[in-house]
Write an enzyme that holds these catalytic residues in place. Structure first.
Site, PDB file in Angstrom:
ATOM      1  N   LYS A 138       0.865  -1.194   0.000  1.00  0.00           N
ATOM      2  CA  LYS A 138       0.000   0.000   0.000  1.00  0.00           C
ATOM      3  C   LYS A 138       0.885   1.223   0.000  1.00  0.00           C
ATOM      4  O   LYS A 138       1.830   1.323   0.770  1.00  0.00           O
ATOM      5  CB  LYS A 138      -0.879  -0.009   1.260  1.00  0.00           C
ATOM      6  CG  LYS A 138      -1.828   1.176   1.351  1.00  0.00           C
ATOM      7  CD  LYS A 138      -3.109   0.924   0.609  1.00  0.00           C
ATOM      8  CE  LYS A 138      -3.913   2.187   0.336  1.00  0.00           C
ATOM      9  NZ  LYS A 138      -3.486   2.916  -0.895  1.00  0.00           N
ATOM     10  N   GLN A 189       7.291   3.862   3.790  1.00  0.00           N
ATOM     11  CA  GLN A 189       5.875   3.491   3.807  1.00  0.00           C
ATOM     12  C   GLN A 189       5.660   2.195   4.605  1.00  0.00           C
ATOM     13  O   GLN A 189       4.655   2.042   5.301  1.00  0.00           O
ATOM     14  CB  GLN A 189       5.370   3.317   2.372  1.00  0.00           C
ATOM     15  CG  GLN A 189       3.859   3.319   2.231  1.00  0.00           C
ATOM     16  CD  GLN A 189       3.271   4.725   2.193  1.00  0.00           C
ATOM     17  OE1 GLN A 189       3.780   5.595   1.527  1.00  0.00           O
ATOM     18  NE2 GLN A 189       2.180   4.942   2.916  1.00  0.00           N
ATOM     19  N   LYS A 193       5.667   3.244   8.202  1.00  0.00           N
ATOM     20  CA  LYS A 193       4.500   4.082   8.459  1.00  0.00           C
ATOM     21  C   LYS A 193       3.240   3.223   8.561  1.00  0.00           C
ATOM     22  O   LYS A 193       2.454   3.354   9.491  1.00  0.00           O
ATOM     23  CB  LYS A 193       4.361   5.071   7.299  1.00  0.00           C
ATOM     24  CG  LYS A 193       3.202   6.040   7.414  1.00  0.00           C
ATOM     25  CD  LYS A 193       2.919   6.774   6.092  1.00  0.00           C
ATOM     26  CE  LYS A 193       4.143   7.430   5.507  1.00  0.00           C
ATOM     27  NZ  LYS A 193       3.801   8.367   4.403  1.00  0.00           N
ATOM     28  N   LYS A 211       5.346   1.808  -3.106  1.00  0.00           N
ATOM     29  CA  LYS A 211       5.272   3.166  -3.668  1.00  0.00           C
ATOM     30  C   LYS A 211       5.500   3.066  -5.156  1.00  0.00           C
ATOM     31  O   LYS A 211       6.185   2.151  -5.629  1.00  0.00           O
ATOM     32  CB  LYS A 211       6.354   4.055  -3.062  1.00  0.00           C
ATOM     33  CG  LYS A 211       6.082   5.522  -3.197  1.00  0.00           C
ATOM     34  CD  LYS A 211       5.185   6.005  -2.062  1.00  0.00           C
ATOM     35  CE  LYS A 211       4.741   7.433  -2.244  1.00  0.00           C
ATOM     36  NZ  LYS A 211       4.072   7.916  -1.026  1.00  0.00           N
ATOM     37  N   GLY A 264      -2.771   8.361  -4.119  1.00  0.00           N
ATOM     38  CA  GLY A 264      -2.115   9.578  -4.589  1.00  0.00           C
ATOM     39  C   GLY A 264      -0.851   9.920  -3.828  1.00  0.00           C
ATOM     40  O   GLY A 264      -0.558   9.353  -2.777  1.00  0.00           O
ATOM     41  N   ASP A 265      -0.093  10.822  -4.376  1.00  0.00           N
ATOM     42  CA  ASP A 265       1.071  11.452  -3.732  1.00  0.00           C
ATOM     43  C   ASP A 265       1.324  12.731  -4.540  1.00  0.00           C
ATOM     44  O   ASP A 265       0.392  13.221  -5.202  1.00  0.00           O
ATOM     45  CB  ASP A 265       2.282  10.502  -3.734  1.00  0.00           C
ATOM     46  CG  ASP A 265       3.400  10.944  -2.789  1.00  0.00           C
ATOM     47  OD1 ASP A 265       3.305  10.690  -1.582  1.00  0.00           O
ATOM     48  OD2 ASP A 265       4.381  11.567  -3.251  1.00  0.00           O
ATOM     49  N   THR A 282      -4.501  13.403   5.554  1.00  0.00           N
ATOM     50  CA  THR A 282      -3.076  13.531   5.885  1.00  0.00           C
ATOM     51  C   THR A 282      -2.830  14.812   6.684  1.00  0.00           C
ATOM     52  O   THR A 282      -2.162  14.801   7.720  1.00  0.00           O
ATOM     53  CB  THR A 282      -2.216  13.519   4.608  1.00  0.00           C
ATOM     54  OG1 THR A 282      -2.620  12.424   3.796  1.00  0.00           O
ATOM     55  CG2 THR A 282      -0.746  13.387   4.941  1.00  0.00           C
ATOM     56  N   ASN A 324      -2.157  19.044  -1.441  1.00  0.00           N
ATOM     57  CA  ASN A 324      -3.161  18.350  -0.639  1.00  0.00           C
ATOM     58  C   ASN A 324      -2.833  18.357   0.854  1.00  0.00           C
ATOM     59  O   ASN A 324      -3.664  18.711   1.684  1.00  0.00           O
ATOM     60  CB  ASN A 324      -3.319  16.907  -1.151  1.00  0.00           C
ATOM     61  CG  ASN A 324      -4.222  16.090  -0.260  1.00  0.00           C
ATOM     62  OD1 ASN A 324      -3.763  15.370   0.619  1.00  0.00           O
ATOM     63  ND2 ASN A 324      -5.529  16.228  -0.435  1.00  0.00           N
ATOM     64  N   SER A 366      -6.814   5.706   3.871  1.00  0.00           N
ATOM     65  CA  SER A 366      -6.888   4.852   2.678  1.00  0.00           C
ATOM     66  C   SER A 366      -7.276   3.428   3.079  1.00  0.00           C
ATOM     67  O   SER A 366      -8.085   2.777   2.408  1.00  0.00           O
ATOM     68  CB  SER A 366      -5.532   4.800   1.974  1.00  0.00           C
ATOM     69  OG  SER A 366      -5.352   5.909   1.126  1.00  0.00           O
TER      70      SER A 366
HETATM   71  P1  NDP Z   1       0.786  17.848  -4.023  1.00  0.00           P
HETATM   72  O1  NDP Z   1       1.234  17.514  -5.374  1.00  0.00           O
HETATM   73  O2  NDP Z   1      -0.648  18.050  -3.752  1.00  0.00           O
HETATM   74  O3  NDP Z   1       1.546  19.146  -3.485  1.00  0.00           O
HETATM   75  C1  NDP Z   1       2.944  19.225  -3.436  1.00  0.00           C
HETATM   76  C2  NDP Z   1       3.323  20.607  -2.965  1.00  0.00           C
HETATM   77  O4  NDP Z   1       4.713  20.676  -2.669  1.00  0.00           O
HETATM   78  C3  NDP Z   1       3.062  21.657  -4.031  1.00  0.00           C
HETATM   79  O5  NDP Z   1       2.713  22.855  -3.405  1.00  0.00           O
HETATM   80  C4  NDP Z   1       4.439  21.765  -4.693  1.00  0.00           C
HETATM   81  O6  NDP Z   1       4.678  22.962  -5.369  1.00  0.00           O
HETATM   82  C5  NDP Z   1       5.315  21.695  -3.464  1.00  0.00           C
HETATM   83  N1  NDP Z   1       6.728  21.461  -3.812  1.00  0.00           N
HETATM   84  C6  NDP Z   1       7.729  22.321  -3.574  1.00  0.00           C
HETATM   85  N2  NDP Z   1       8.871  21.853  -3.992  1.00  0.00           N
HETATM   86  C7  NDP Z   1       8.638  20.686  -4.547  1.00  0.00           C
HETATM   87  C8  NDP Z   1       9.464  19.744  -5.172  1.00  0.00           C
HETATM   88  N3  NDP Z   1      10.774  19.931  -5.354  1.00  0.00           N
HETATM   89  N4  NDP Z   1       8.906  18.630  -5.596  1.00  0.00           N
HETATM   90  C9  NDP Z   1       7.596  18.438  -5.453  1.00  0.00           C
HETATM   91  N5  NDP Z   1       6.755  19.295  -4.869  1.00  0.00           N
HETATM   92  C10 NDP Z   1       7.274  20.426  -4.421  1.00  0.00           C
HETATM   93  O7  NDP Z   1       1.366  16.692  -3.078  1.00  0.00           O
HETATM   94  P2  NDP Z   1       0.905  16.232  -1.625  1.00  0.00           P
HETATM   95  O8  NDP Z   1       0.408  17.383  -0.843  1.00  0.00           O
HETATM   96  O9  NDP Z   1       0.049  15.041  -1.776  1.00  0.00           O
HETATM   97  O10 NDP Z   1       2.282  15.720  -1.017  1.00  0.00           O
HETATM   98  C11 NDP Z   1       3.164  16.570  -0.302  1.00  0.00           C
HETATM   99  C12 NDP Z   1       4.102  15.723   0.539  1.00  0.00           C
HETATM  100  O11 NDP Z   1       3.345  14.947   1.477  1.00  0.00           O
HETATM  101  C13 NDP Z   1       4.954  14.709  -0.239  1.00  0.00           C
HETATM  102  O12 NDP Z   1       6.191  14.568   0.420  1.00  0.00           O
HETATM  103  C14 NDP Z   1       4.164  13.413  -0.086  1.00  0.00           C
HETATM  104  O13 NDP Z   1       4.989  12.284  -0.237  1.00  0.00           O
HETATM  105  C15 NDP Z   1       3.669  13.562   1.332  1.00  0.00           C
HETATM  106  N6  NDP Z   1       2.497  12.774   1.704  1.00  0.00           N
HETATM  107  C16 NDP Z   1       1.341  12.829   0.989  1.00  0.00           C
HETATM  108  C17 NDP Z   1       0.240  12.114   1.396  1.00  0.00           C
HETATM  109  C18 NDP Z   1      -1.070  12.200   0.701  1.00  0.00           C
HETATM  110  O14 NDP Z   1      -2.031  11.589   1.169  1.00  0.00           O
HETATM  111  N7  NDP Z   1      -1.197  12.951  -0.380  1.00  0.00           N
HETATM  112  C19 NDP Z   1       0.295  11.225   2.571  1.00  0.00           C
HETATM  113  C20 NDP Z   1       1.541  11.301   3.300  1.00  0.00           C
HETATM  114  C21 NDP Z   1       2.577  12.037   2.855  1.00  0.00           C
HETATM  115  P3  NDP Z   1       4.645  23.027  -6.976  1.00  0.00           P
HETATM  116  O15 NDP Z   1       3.208  23.034  -7.350  1.00  0.00           O
HETATM  117  O16 NDP Z   1       5.365  24.275  -7.290  1.00  0.00           O
HETATM  118  O17 NDP Z   1       5.364  21.795  -7.474  1.00  0.00           O
HETATM  119  O1  2IT Z   2       3.035   8.892   1.577  1.00  0.00           O
HETATM  120  C1  2IT Z   2       1.902   8.451   1.786  1.00  0.00           C
HETATM  121  O2  2IT Z   2       1.595   7.889   2.848  1.00  0.00           O
HETATM  122  C2  2IT Z   2       0.866   8.628   0.752  1.00  0.00           C
HETATM  123  N1  2IT Z   2       1.154   9.228  -0.281  1.00  0.00           N
HETATM  124  C3  2IT Z   2      -0.501   8.043   0.942  1.00  0.00           C
HETATM  125  C4  2IT Z   2      -0.526   6.611   0.521  1.00  0.00           C
HETATM  126  C5  2IT Z   2      -1.876   5.949   0.517  1.00  0.00           C
HETATM  127  O3  2IT Z   2      -1.876   4.763   0.132  1.00  0.00           O
HETATM  128  O4  2IT Z   2      -2.888   6.542   0.864  1.00  0.00           O
END
Ligand code: NDP
Ligand code: 2IT
Length: 452
Positions: free
Chosen positions: A93, A114, A117, A129, A168-169, A213, A244, A384
């Site tokens: 997952k 992961q 976690k 992943k 998603g990520d 998250t 997100n 999830s």
């Molecule tokens: P999104 O794509 O929704 O948002 C990513 C954000 O980070 C954007 O604002 C992006 O800006 C910014 N950013 C800045 N620098 C970077 C870079 N070098 N590379 C990528 N993004 C950058 O992603 P999420 O909010 O889903 O994920 C954010 C973090 O949280 C990641 O590390 C992810 O692995 C982690 N995460 C996500 C989960 C989820 O459920 N979605 C769960 C647990 C962890 P810009 O638009 O300019 O790229």
């Molecule tokens: O980093 C993470 O934990 C996520 N992007 C969410 C993974 C998931 O399966 O919901």
């Protein structure tokens, strides 16, 4: 402190074997080093089982070609991945990341983290992943759909509700999950709701998954701060990112009486002394898919600072609570020094591995509480898993029901971190606490299942 020769030799061997994968090595170093006291206690036993060697090797790495046609009719080729790291606790997952920086090292670090976690959530999910070096920025809806369909043409061979369940990520949200799910359903001629999570509410998604998250991060933060006799109300925060995780961390922070002063994207950050207006950020990011700079069109009194150098502008703003919710290695040692000098109280890792190992050490040495990603951002994957449960039951819970379960899960995760840190005399080192608690669960499951 007594040292484990076994642990050291595994780390050395893994460093040689994965020498070209810096992000993967970084997490291996952080995790293995923090397990020292646990391994010392069981040195001969773990060594006889080659337990650590087995823990650091992914069960399977899949890499594939993703050809697709853009809006101009040009043929493009990207590389897709799925790393199925450890399936001892349940089906693999973990999310899918679409970002040009994606490579095997980043996929392996994310899948390894992961695994730990997911163990902390207490739910039956293994660690995986995936993703692609595809850049979704500036693409039309049709281009995104074409890409997702081609990606799924290959990925579908390796996933399933009891096999591996992506979500998603970075760069993958509700729109992408919809296109991926549609293609899976078409190829397999099967309505297998539990094959992906983060689905739309109309076709098997869970209420509160989108928020999970960020909300979970703040539930963890509240547990951590109140345990250390620090009140949340009246504090200030800055948030790196505006995707997100960042948006819903900001929403929950505000509900808890915290003022969010700044948010950012990869170009720069906006600072609003009255507190960031989230309706505006949601409109820019969730609807228009624009840049954070556009905030100034609605709030001319806000300030925008472009990123330059190695410290993102958002971290130069003084605040009590720092929430990195963007990407890995966002906070290096130099940035950590700025945060300490500015009097930060706590760092809550919403992103995965947003803080370098040196920066974590520096922050902790200077009494900044660190809420580690593996624990603090586990609310997303935990919800999830709740989506998977609802899909299996062919039933859905209300927003309040899911949110309450999420809150309890986060409380339990914090307790595991705190108890493990206490047991091993590590004080408020919740980073080590999270690694130890997760290791104890994953290792027991691996040992019970034999050498496979
Ligand atoms: P999104 O794509 O929704 O948002 C990513 C954000 O980070 C954007 O604002 C992006 O800006 C910014 N950013 C800045 N620098 C970077 C870079 N070098 N590379 C990528 N993004 C950058 O992603 P999420 O909010 O889903 O994920 C954010 C973090 O949280 C990641 O590390 C992810 O692995 C982690 N995460 C996500 C989960 C989820 O459920 N979605 C769960 C647990 C962890 P810009 O638009 O300019 O790229
Ligand atoms: O980093 C993470 O934990 C996520 N992007 C969410 C993974 C998931 O399966 O919901």
């Amino acid at each position: 402190m007594e040292k484990s020769n076994y642990l050291r030799s595994v780390l050395e061997e893994a460093s040689a074997k994965n020498a070209t994968e810096p992000e993967f090595l970084q997490t291996l170093k952080e995790v293995l080093t923090s397990l020292e006291k646990v391994v010392v206690k069981n040195e001969d036993y773990y060594k006889s089982l080659s337990l650590l060697e087995r823990l650091v090797e992914p069960e399977r790495i899949i890499s594939f070609k993703v050809p697709w046609v853009n809006a101009k009719g040009e043929i493009k080729v990207n590389r897709g991945y799925r790393v199925q790291f450890n399936g001892a606790i349940g089906p693999y997952k973990g999310g899918l990341r679409f970002h040009p920086s994606v490579n095997q090292s980043i996929m392996k670090f994310l899948a390894f983290e992961q695994t730990f976690k997911n163990a902390l959530t207490g739910l039956p999910i293994g660690g995986g992943k995936g993703g692609s070096d595809f850049d979704p920025k500036g693409k039309t809806d049709l281009e995104i759909m074409n890409f997702c369909q081609s990606f799924m043409n290959e990925l579908q061979k390796y996933i399933g509700a009891d096999v591996d369940v992506p979500a998603g990520d970075i760069g993958v949200g509700g729109r992408e999950i919809g296109y991926l799910f549609g293609q899976y359903r078409k190829i397999r001629s099967l309505y297998e709701a539990g094959v992906l999570t983060g689905k739309g509410l109309e076709y098997g998604g869970s209420l509160a998954r989108k928020e999970a998250t960020g909300y979970g991060l703040m539930y963890y933060m509240r547990e951590m701060l109140t345990t250390n006799n620090i009140e949340l109300k009246g504090k200030t925060a800055v948030i790196s990112g505006s995707g997100n995780v960042a948006i819903y961390a900001a929403e929950k922070a505000k509900q808890m009486g915290i003022k969010v002063l700044a948010m950012s994207d990869s170009n720069g950050c906006v600072y609003d002394e009255n507190g960031i207006n989230l309706d505006i950020v949601k409109e820019i990011k969730e609807v228009k898919r624009g840049r954070i700079k556009e905030y100034l069109n609605s709030v001319p009194s806000a300030k925008y600072t472009e990123n330059s150098g190695t410290t993102p502008a958002v971290y130069t703003i003084k605040a009590d609570i720092i929430l990195p919710c963007a990407t890995q290695n966002d906070i290096n040692l130099e940035t950590a020094k700025i945060l300490v000098a500015n009097g930060a109280i706590a760092v809550g890792e919403g992103a995965n591995m947003p803080t370098t190992n040196e920066a974590i050490e520096y922050l902790q040495a200077n009494n900044v509480l660190v809420a580690p990603a593996k624990a603090a951002n586990a609310g997303g994957v935990a919800t999830s898993a709740l989506e998977m449960s609802q899909n299996s039951m062919r039933y859905s819970w209300t927003f309040e029901e899911v949110d309450k379960k999420l809150e309890n899960i986060m409380k339990n995760i914090f307790k595991q971190c705190k108890d493990a840190a206490q047991e091993y005399g590590l004080g408020v080192n919740y980073v080590a606490g999270a690694n130890i608690a997760a290791f104890n669960k994953v290792s027991k499951a691996m040992i019970a299942q034999g050498v496979i």
